[in-house]
Design a protein around this motif. Structure first.
Motif, PDB file in Angstrom:
ATOM      1  N   CYS A  34       0.824  -1.210   0.000  1.00  0.00           N
ATOM      2  CA  CYS A  34       0.000   0.000   0.000  1.00  0.00           C
ATOM      3  C   CYS A  34       0.859   1.263   0.000  1.00  0.00           C
ATOM      4  N   ASP A  35       2.050   1.207   0.629  1.00  0.00           N
ATOM      5  CA  ASP A  35       2.960   2.353   0.647  1.00  0.00           C
ATOM      6  C   ASP A  35       4.008   2.256  -0.454  1.00  0.00           C
ATOM      7  N   GLY A  36       4.242   1.043  -0.955  1.00  0.00           N
ATOM      8  CA  GLY A  36       5.309   0.836  -1.932  1.00  0.00           C
ATOM      9  C   GLY A  36       6.686   0.940  -1.303  1.00  0.00           C
ATOM     10  N   LYS A  37       6.790   0.573  -0.029  1.00  0.00           N
ATOM     11  CA  LYS A  37       8.066   0.698   0.690  1.00  0.00           C
ATOM     12  C   LYS A  37       8.591  -0.673   1.088  1.00  0.00           C
ATOM     13  N   LEU A  38       9.901  -0.806   0.972  1.00  0.00           N
ATOM     14  CA  LEU A  38      10.605  -1.994   1.393  1.00  0.00           C
ATOM     15  C   LEU A  38      11.437  -1.625   2.614  1.00  0.00           C
ATOM     16  N   VAL A  39      11.296  -2.391   3.690  1.00  0.00           N
ATOM     17  CA  VAL A  39      12.046  -2.141   4.922  1.00  0.00           C
ATOM     18  C   VAL A  39      12.888  -3.367   5.219  1.00  0.00           C
ATOM     19  N   LEU A  40      14.187  -3.167   5.386  1.00  0.00           N
ATOM     20  CA  LEU A  40      15.113  -4.226   5.762  1.00  0.00           C
ATOM     21  C   LEU A  40      15.532  -3.974   7.200  1.00  0.00           C
ATOM     22  N   LYS A  41      15.542  -5.044   8.011  1.00  0.00           N
ATOM     23  CA  LYS A  41      15.893  -4.893   9.414  1.00  0.00           C
ATOM     24  C   LYS A  41      16.862  -5.994   9.808  1.00  0.00           C
ATOM     25  N   VAL A  42      17.940  -5.618  10.472  1.00  0.00           N
ATOM     26  CA  VAL A  42      18.902  -6.562  11.031  1.00  0.00           C
ATOM     27  C   VAL A  42      19.015  -6.245  12.517  1.00  0.00           C
ATOM     28  N   THR A  43      18.808  -7.267  13.342  1.00  0.00           N
ATOM     29  CA  THR A  43      18.831  -7.044  14.786  1.00  0.00           C
ATOM     30  C   THR A  43      19.436  -8.235  15.511  1.00  0.00           C
ATOM     31  N   ASP A  44      20.004  -7.954  16.677  1.00  0.00           N
ATOM     32  CA  ASP A  44      20.462  -9.011  17.581  1.00  0.00           C
ATOM     33  C   ASP A  44      19.827  -8.825  18.959  1.00  0.00           C
ATOM     34  N   ASP A  45      18.729  -8.129  19.024  1.00  0.00           N
ATOM     35  CA  ASP A  45      17.962  -7.811  20.230  1.00  0.00           C
ATOM     36  C   ASP A  45      18.631  -6.779  21.134  1.00  0.00           C
ATOM     37  N   GLU A  47      20.830  -4.315  19.391  1.00  0.00           N
ATOM     38  CA  GLU A  47      20.957  -3.236  18.402  1.00  0.00           C
ATOM     39  C   GLU A  47      20.069  -3.582  17.224  1.00  0.00           C
ATOM     40  N   CYS A  48      19.378  -2.591  16.709  1.00  0.00           N
ATOM     41  CA  CYS A  48      18.461  -2.793  15.593  1.00  0.00           C
ATOM     42  C   CYS A  48      18.794  -1.784  14.495  1.00  0.00           C
ATOM     43  N   LEU A  49      19.102  -2.292  13.306  1.00  0.00           N
ATOM     44  CA  LEU A  49      19.420  -1.442  12.160  1.00  0.00           C
ATOM     45  C   LEU A  49      18.325  -1.600  11.124  1.00  0.00           C
ATOM     46  N   LYS A  50      17.862  -0.493  10.572  1.00  0.00           N
ATOM     47  CA  LYS A  50      16.810  -0.531   9.563  1.00  0.00           C
ATOM     48  C   LYS A  50      17.190   0.334   8.371  1.00  0.00           C
ATOM     49  N   PHE A  51      16.721  -0.106   7.201  1.00  0.00           N
ATOM     50  CA  PHE A  51      16.892   0.662   5.972  1.00  0.00           C
ATOM     51  C   PHE A  51      15.552   0.639   5.250  1.00  0.00           C
ATOM     52  N   LYS A  52      15.062   1.810   4.881  1.00  0.00           N
ATOM     53  CA  LYS A  52      13.767   1.934   4.212  1.00  0.00           C
ATOM     54  C   LYS A  52      13.971   2.547   2.835  1.00  0.00           C
ATOM     55  N   THR A  53      13.285   1.976   1.841  1.00  0.00           N
ATOM     56  CA  THR A  53      13.400   2.511   0.489  1.00  0.00           C
ATOM     57  C   THR A  53      12.090   2.325  -0.256  1.00  0.00           C
ATOM     58  N   ASP A  54      11.902   3.148  -1.265  1.00  0.00           N
ATOM     59  CA  ASP A  54      10.769   2.981  -2.175  1.00  0.00           C
ATOM     60  C   ASP A  54      11.248   2.929  -3.631  1.00  0.00           C
ATOM     61  N   GLN A  55      12.539   2.715  -3.812  1.00  0.00           N
ATOM     62  CA  GLN A  55      13.139   2.666  -5.140  1.00  0.00           C
ATOM     63  C   GLN A  55      13.226   1.217  -5.630  1.00  0.00           C
ATOM     64  N   ALA A  56      12.790   0.976  -6.861  1.00  0.00           N
ATOM     65  CA  ALA A  56      12.810  -0.371  -7.425  1.00  0.00           C
ATOM     66  C   ALA A  56      14.236  -0.869  -7.645  1.00  0.00           C
ATOM     67  N   GLN A  57      15.164   0.037  -7.924  1.00  0.00           N
ATOM     68  CA  GLN A  57      16.545  -0.377  -8.187  1.00  0.00           C
ATOM     69  C   GLN A  57      17.235  -0.912  -6.940  1.00  0.00           C
ATOM     70  N   ASP A  58      16.703  -0.616  -5.756  1.00  0.00           N
ATOM     71  CA  ASP A  58      17.289  -1.130  -4.526  1.00  0.00           C
ATOM     72  C   ASP A  58      17.017  -2.615  -4.343  1.00  0.00           C
ATOM     73  N   ALA A  59      16.144  -3.193  -5.158  1.00  0.00           N
ATOM     74  CA  ALA A  59      15.902  -4.639  -5.080  1.00  0.00           C
ATOM     75  C   ALA A  59      17.165  -5.413  -5.446  1.00  0.00           C
ATOM     76  N   LYS A  60      17.934  -4.922  -6.396  1.00  0.00           N
ATOM     77  CA  LYS A  60      19.210  -5.562  -6.757  1.00  0.00           C
ATOM     78  C   LYS A  60      20.191  -5.500  -5.591  1.00  0.00           C
ATOM     79  N   LYS A  61      20.199  -4.388  -4.884  1.00  0.00           N
ATOM     80  CA  LYS A  61      21.072  -4.251  -3.723  1.00  0.00           C
ATOM     81  C   LYS A  61      20.646  -5.220  -2.633  1.00  0.00           C
ATOM     82  N   MET A  62      19.333  -5.375  -2.447  1.00  0.00           N
ATOM     83  CA  MET A  62      18.831  -6.301  -1.447  1.00  0.00           C
ATOM     84  C   MET A  62      19.226  -7.732  -1.799  1.00  0.00           C
ATOM     85  N   GLU A  63      19.197  -8.053  -3.073  1.00  0.00           N
ATOM     86  CA  GLU A  63      19.593  -9.394  -3.507  1.00  0.00           C
ATOM     87  C   GLU A  63      21.072  -9.658  -3.195  1.00  0.00           C
ATOM     88  N   LYS A  64      21.901  -8.660  -3.397  1.00  0.00           N
ATOM     89  CA  LYS A  64      23.315  -8.828  -3.064  1.00  0.00           C
ATOM     90  C   LYS A  64      23.503  -8.983  -1.551  1.00  0.00           C
TER      91      LYS A  64
END
Length: 103
Positions: A34-45, A47-64
């Motif tokens: 509904c927002d067209g946003k992709l959120v990536l989260k890495v946590t060890d309980d 520390e929590c790191l998040k990256f938010k994007t709405d760019q289609a080209q970031d899908a290649k980066k996510m795959e890497k």
């Protein structure tokens, strides 16, 4: 919870977080259509790191990033990730094979 603006910073800190405690680190992807946003989260309980994007080209980066985490999980946290490549590089290597005699 920290939203990082730089993709390179997110990847670097995520790998450091995984290498510090591989058994407790989680990697989560969430897509909100509904927002067209992709959120990536890495946590060890702790520390929590998040990256938010709405760019289609970031899908290649996510795959890497997925490939980096797969390599770290299978080869161990001390593995060298410099040779980890994305899908397009693997396809280029496959396309070079089989250019011999046609059958």
């Amino acid at each position: 919870m920290v939203y990082l603006d730089s993709w390179d910073d997110f990847v670097e800190r995520s790998v450091q977080l995984f290498r510090a405690d591989p058994s407790a680190t989680r990697y989560v992807t969430k897509y909100r259509h509904c927002d067209g946003k992709l959120v990536l989260k890495v946590t060890d309980d702790r520390e929590c790191l998040k990256f938010k994007t709405d760019q289609a080209q970031d899908a290649k980066k996510m795959e890497k990033l997925n490939n980096i985490f797969f390599a770290l999980m299978t080869r161990g946290p001390d593995a060298d990730i410099s040779e980890v490549s994305g899908k397009e590089q693997a396809e280029q290597q496959q396309s070079k094979k089989g250019r011999g005699r046609r059958q």
